[in-house]
Design a protein around this motif. Structure first.
Motif, PDB file in Angstrom:
ATOM      1  N   ASP A  54      -6.290  29.368  40.172  1.00  0.00           N
ATOM      2  CA  ASP A  54      -5.853  27.993  40.423  1.00  0.00           C
ATOM      3  C   ASP A  54      -5.942  27.121  39.174  1.00  0.00           C
ATOM      4  O   ASP A  54      -5.124  26.212  38.981  1.00  0.00           O
ATOM      5  CB  ASP A  54      -6.691  27.365  41.545  1.00  0.00           C
ATOM      6  CG  ASP A  54      -6.337  27.911  42.915  1.00  0.00           C
ATOM      7  OD1 ASP A  54      -5.274  28.556  43.051  1.00  0.00           O
ATOM      8  OD2 ASP A  54      -7.138  27.718  43.860  1.00  0.00           O
ATOM      9  N   LEU A  55      -6.936  27.389  38.309  1.00  0.00           N
ATOM     10  CA  LEU A  55      -7.155  26.551  37.129  1.00  0.00           C
ATOM     11  C   LEU A  55      -6.566  27.144  35.847  1.00  0.00           C
ATOM     12  O   LEU A  55      -6.661  26.530  34.783  1.00  0.00           O
ATOM     13  CB  LEU A  55      -8.659  26.306  36.938  1.00  0.00           C
ATOM     14  CG  LEU A  55      -9.331  25.483  38.043  1.00  0.00           C
ATOM     15  CD1 LEU A  55     -10.829  25.363  37.788  1.00  0.00           C
ATOM     16  CD2 LEU A  55      -8.703  24.104  38.151  1.00  0.00           C
ATOM     17  N   ALA A  63     -18.279  28.191  34.732  1.00  0.00           N
ATOM     18  CA  ALA A  63     -17.465  28.440  33.543  1.00  0.00           C
ATOM     19  C   ALA A  63     -17.226  29.944  33.447  1.00  0.00           C
ATOM     20  O   ALA A  63     -18.017  30.736  33.964  1.00  0.00           O
ATOM     21  CB  ALA A  63     -18.163  27.926  32.289  1.00  0.00           C
ATOM     22  N   TRP A  64     -16.149  30.326  32.750  1.00  0.00           N
ATOM     23  CA  TRP A  64     -15.824  31.752  32.689  1.00  0.00           C
ATOM     24  C   TRP A  64     -14.846  32.040  31.570  1.00  0.00           C
ATOM     25  O   TRP A  64     -14.210  31.152  31.018  1.00  0.00           O
ATOM     26  CB  TRP A  64     -15.207  32.215  34.022  1.00  0.00           C
ATOM     27  CG  TRP A  64     -13.998  31.428  34.424  1.00  0.00           C
ATOM     28  CD1 TRP A  64     -12.698  31.639  34.050  1.00  0.00           C
ATOM     29  CD2 TRP A  64     -13.981  30.268  35.270  1.00  0.00           C
ATOM     30  NE1 TRP A  64     -11.870  30.700  34.610  1.00  0.00           N
ATOM     31  CE2 TRP A  64     -12.628  29.851  35.380  1.00  0.00           C
ATOM     32  CE3 TRP A  64     -14.966  29.565  35.975  1.00  0.00           C
ATOM     33  CZ2 TRP A  64     -12.253  28.744  36.138  1.00  0.00           C
ATOM     34  CZ3 TRP A  64     -14.586  28.465  36.727  1.00  0.00           C
ATOM     35  CH2 TRP A  64     -13.250  28.067  36.806  1.00  0.00           C
ATOM     36  N   CYS A  65     -14.739  33.327  31.250  1.00  0.00           N
ATOM     37  CA  CYS A  65     -13.731  33.803  30.299  1.00  0.00           C
ATOM     38  C   CYS A  65     -13.442  35.269  30.622  1.00  0.00           C
ATOM     39  O   CYS A  65     -14.366  36.034  30.904  1.00  0.00           O
ATOM     40  CB  CYS A  65     -14.218  33.662  28.856  1.00  0.00           C
ATOM     41  SG  CYS A  65     -12.920  33.952  27.615  1.00  0.00           S
ATOM     42  N   LEU A  66     -12.166  35.633  30.596  1.00  0.00           N
ATOM     43  CA  LEU A  66     -11.734  37.003  30.850  1.00  0.00           C
ATOM     44  C   LEU A  66     -11.118  37.587  29.584  1.00  0.00           C
ATOM     45  O   LEU A  66     -10.739  36.864  28.669  1.00  0.00           O
ATOM     46  CB  LEU A  66     -10.689  37.044  31.965  1.00  0.00           C
ATOM     47  CG  LEU A  66     -10.997  36.301  33.273  1.00  0.00           C
ATOM     48  CD1 LEU A  66      -9.832  36.446  34.241  1.00  0.00           C
ATOM     49  CD2 LEU A  66     -12.278  36.809  33.898  1.00  0.00           C
ATOM     50  N   ARG A  67     -11.022  38.903  29.555  1.00  0.00           N
ATOM     51  CA  ARG A  67     -10.294  39.564  28.464  1.00  0.00           C
ATOM     52  C   ARG A  67      -8.951  40.041  29.002  1.00  0.00           C
ATOM     53  O   ARG A  67      -8.890  40.791  29.973  1.00  0.00           O
ATOM     54  CB  ARG A  67     -11.093  40.743  27.913  1.00  0.00           C
ATOM     55  CG  ARG A  67     -10.516  41.268  26.588  1.00  0.00           C
ATOM     56  CD  ARG A  67     -11.326  42.431  26.060  1.00  0.00           C
ATOM     57  NE  ARG A  67     -10.989  42.725  24.677  1.00  0.00           N
ATOM     58  CZ  ARG A  67     -10.682  43.951  24.226  1.00  0.00           C
ATOM     59  NH1 ARG A  67     -10.660  44.982  25.051  1.00  0.00           N
ATOM     60  NH2 ARG A  67     -10.398  44.137  22.955  1.00  0.00           N
ATOM     61  N   LEU A  68      -7.871  39.606  28.357  1.00  0.00           N
ATOM     62  CA  LEU A  68      -6.528  39.943  28.799  1.00  0.00           C
ATOM     63  C   LEU A  68      -6.141  41.355  28.362  1.00  0.00           C
ATOM     64  O   LEU A  68      -6.837  41.989  27.562  1.00  0.00           O
ATOM     65  CB  LEU A  68      -5.528  38.926  28.246  1.00  0.00           C
ATOM     66  CG  LEU A  68      -5.828  37.452  28.571  1.00  0.00           C
ATOM     67  CD1 LEU A  68      -4.765  36.554  27.946  1.00  0.00           C
ATOM     68  CD2 LEU A  68      -5.916  37.228  30.070  1.00  0.00           C
ATOM     69  N   GLN A  69      -4.990  41.838  28.856  1.00  0.00           N
ATOM     70  CA  GLN A  69      -4.566  43.199  28.532  1.00  0.00           C
ATOM     71  C   GLN A  69      -4.278  43.372  27.047  1.00  0.00           C
ATOM     72  O   GLN A  69      -4.360  44.473  26.522  1.00  0.00           O
ATOM     73  CB  GLN A  69      -3.297  43.575  29.307  1.00  0.00           C
ATOM     74  CG  GLN A  69      -3.360  43.317  30.796  1.00  0.00           C
ATOM     75  CD  GLN A  69      -2.667  42.019  31.143  1.00  0.00           C
ATOM     76  OE1 GLN A  69      -3.055  40.949  30.687  1.00  0.00           O
ATOM     77  NE2 GLN A  69      -1.619  42.113  31.948  1.00  0.00           N
ATOM     78  N   ALA A 119      -8.115  32.695  29.880  1.00  0.00           N
ATOM     79  CA  ALA A 119      -8.612  31.950  31.048  1.00  0.00           C
ATOM     80  C   ALA A 119      -9.991  31.352  30.778  1.00  0.00           C
ATOM     81  O   ALA A 119     -10.823  31.268  31.676  1.00  0.00           O
ATOM     82  CB  ALA A 119      -8.659  32.850  32.286  1.00  0.00           C
ATOM     83  N   LEU A 120     -10.247  30.934  29.536  1.00  0.00           N
ATOM     84  CA  LEU A 120     -11.514  30.262  29.218  1.00  0.00           C
ATOM     85  C   LEU A 120     -11.500  28.889  29.868  1.00  0.00           C
ATOM     86  O   LEU A 120     -10.644  28.057  29.584  1.00  0.00           O
ATOM     87  CB  LEU A 120     -11.673  30.138  27.697  1.00  0.00           C
ATOM     88  CG  LEU A 120     -12.876  29.331  27.188  1.00  0.00           C
ATOM     89  CD1 LEU A 120     -14.184  29.935  27.661  1.00  0.00           C
ATOM     90  CD2 LEU A 120     -12.842  29.236  25.661  1.00  0.00           C
ATOM     91  N   GLU A 121     -12.450  28.650  30.757  1.00  0.00           N
ATOM     92  CA  GLU A 121     -12.418  27.424  31.547  1.00  0.00           C
ATOM     93  C   GLU A 121     -13.829  26.968  31.890  1.00  0.00           C
ATOM     94  O   GLU A 121     -14.724  27.783  32.121  1.00  0.00           O
ATOM     95  CB  GLU A 121     -11.644  27.682  32.847  1.00  0.00           C
ATOM     96  CG  GLU A 121     -11.318  26.452  33.650  1.00  0.00           C
ATOM     97  CD  GLU A 121     -10.157  25.661  33.055  1.00  0.00           C
ATOM     98  OE1 GLU A 121     -10.306  24.417  32.966  1.00  0.00           O
ATOM     99  OE2 GLU A 121      -9.130  26.261  32.684  1.00  0.00           O
ATOM    100  N   VAL A 122     -14.017  25.670  31.909  1.00  0.00           N
ATOM    101  CA  VAL A 122     -15.254  25.043  32.387  1.00  0.00           C
ATOM    102  C   VAL A 122     -14.866  24.043  33.460  1.00  0.00           C
ATOM    103  O   VAL A 122     -13.975  23.211  33.238  1.00  0.00           O
ATOM    104  CB  VAL A 122     -16.015  24.323  31.244  1.00  0.00           C
ATOM    105  CG1 VAL A 122     -17.292  23.669  31.787  1.00  0.00           C
ATOM    106  CG2 VAL A 122     -16.352  25.298  30.119  1.00  0.00           C
ATOM    107  N   LEU A 123     -15.519  24.134  34.622  1.00  0.00           N
ATOM    108  CA  LEU A 123     -15.215  23.169  35.675  1.00  0.00           C
ATOM    109  C   LEU A 123     -15.442  21.745  35.166  1.00  0.00           C
ATOM    110  O   LEU A 123     -16.378  21.486  34.401  1.00  0.00           O
ATOM    111  CB  LEU A 123     -16.094  23.418  36.900  1.00  0.00           C
ATOM    112  CG  LEU A 123     -15.817  24.678  37.722  1.00  0.00           C
ATOM    113  CD1 LEU A 123     -16.745  24.711  38.926  1.00  0.00           C
ATOM    114  CD2 LEU A 123     -14.365  24.744  38.175  1.00  0.00           C
ATOM    115  N   GLU A 124     -14.597  20.835  35.620  1.00  0.00           N
ATOM    116  CA  GLU A 124     -14.661  19.446  35.141  1.00  0.00           C
ATOM    117  C   GLU A 124     -16.044  18.839  35.351  1.00  0.00           C
ATOM    118  O   GLU A 124     -16.527  18.066  34.520  1.00  0.00           O
ATOM    119  CB  GLU A 124     -13.598  18.618  35.858  1.00  0.00           C
ATOM    120  CG  GLU A 124     -13.437  17.216  35.291  1.00  0.00           C
ATOM    121  CD  GLU A 124     -12.286  16.470  35.926  1.00  0.00           C
ATOM    122  OE1 GLU A 124     -12.119  15.275  35.603  1.00  0.00           O
ATOM    123  OE2 GLU A 124     -11.551  17.065  36.732  1.00  0.00           O
TER     124      GLU A 124
END
Length: 293
Positions: A167-168, A202-208, A214-219
């Motif tokens: 969603d984000l 907060a999170w970060c994924l590794r793409l293919q 998708a590095l993101e921190v909730l507001e």
């Protein structure tokens, strides 16, 4: 008599591994092609029945220039080592573009070929973005000291959080929820959780393509340096798990993300621009995940 050019599948895993080795040349210039192949070979190792995944080359000749096209469902990746030969455009022209594609990490030198193809085939671009590349050696990332702020803890991202992440995600698109689920299941990732509520903050994924994504921190948790913590933690995890260099693509106007990677001593790869692009299906509508599988 002229030889008819044709797309041919690369199905032997040993051939794919040998193709991958070609992309070690002039490291890190060809690192993206290397990471694509590495990613999907690891996915196939984890799930040998992985569906809707095909590797193509032209006339069975991947050895001379490392030319390959990788199609995973609606996702398209392509590369060759010379980045200039006309065979790549010929190969792309032989693909079936009618269902649309999300085309990722198009190198600047390939982008001209791609745009010519779009014009020749009268394809419609839904959206497109230009990015810059940062990189860090796995030796440097492996030396990171991770200081998790009080009240939080680090752990892997869980599948139950896929909807929130999707969603984000700034690159969200039809089918991307399934992609996020696969990235969580198969690739290195890091989540930062609130100790009291156990909620993901907060999170970060590794793409293919090997890039951090998708590095993101909730507001509600921003302005606490959590993005820096998560980026450092996933970089160290990749260094330890895979002993591979860390790369990140950043939208050119995303100054906050640039600051995060610069604080971690990532090096901006000058002149290394990559584009991602969405091609609309010819029948109209939007691209979709085949059979929702």
């Amino acid at each position: 008599m002229a030889t008819m050019e044709q797309l041919t599948k690369i199905t032997d895993k040993d051939d794919l591994k040998d193709l991958q080795k070609l992309y070690l040349k002039d490291w890190p210039t060809n690192c993206v092609g290397y990471f694509w192949l590495d990613n999907y070979l690891r996915w196939l190792h984890q799930n040998p029945t992985l569906k809707h995944l095909n590797f193509y080359t032209i006339n069975n000749d991947w050895k001379s220039d490392g030319l390959f096209i990788l199609v995973h469902r609606y996702q398209l990746f392509f590369s060759n080592l010379s980045k200039q030969k006309p065979e790549l455009k010929v190969a792309l022209n032989l693909l079936d573009w009618s269902g649309g594609f999300k085309v990722s990490a198009i190198h600047e030198t390939h982008h001209k070929i791609y745009k010519e193809l779009v014009a020749d085939l009268d394809l419609q671009i839904d959206r497109e973005m230009n990015t810059i590349m940062y990189s860090l050696t796995y030796q440097e990332a492996g030396n990171f000291q991770i200081n998790c702020p009080e009240g939080y803890y680090l752990d892997k991202v869980r599948l139950e959080h896929a909807d929130l992440i999707n969603d984000l995600w700034s690159a969200r698109h039809p089918g991307s929820l399934k992609l996020i689920q696969m990235l969580i299941s198969y690739n290195t990732n890091v989540g930062l959780y609130d100790k009291e509520s156990n909620s993901l903050c907060a999170w970060c994924l590794r793409l293919q393509s090997g890039f951090l994504g998708a590095l993101e921190v909730l507001e509600t948790h921003q302005r606490r340096g959590l993005g820096l913590v998560v980026a450092a933690a996933i970089s160290k995890a990749i260094a330890i798990d895979l002993q591979q260099d860390i790369t990140a693509l950043v939208n050119m106007n995303n100054t906050a993300a640039c600051r995060v990677f610069e604080k971690l001593n990532f090096k901006l790869q000058h002149g290394e621009h990559y584009h991602w692009s969405m091609i609309k299906p010819k029948r109209g509508g939007q691209i979709s995940w085949p059979n929702n599988e």
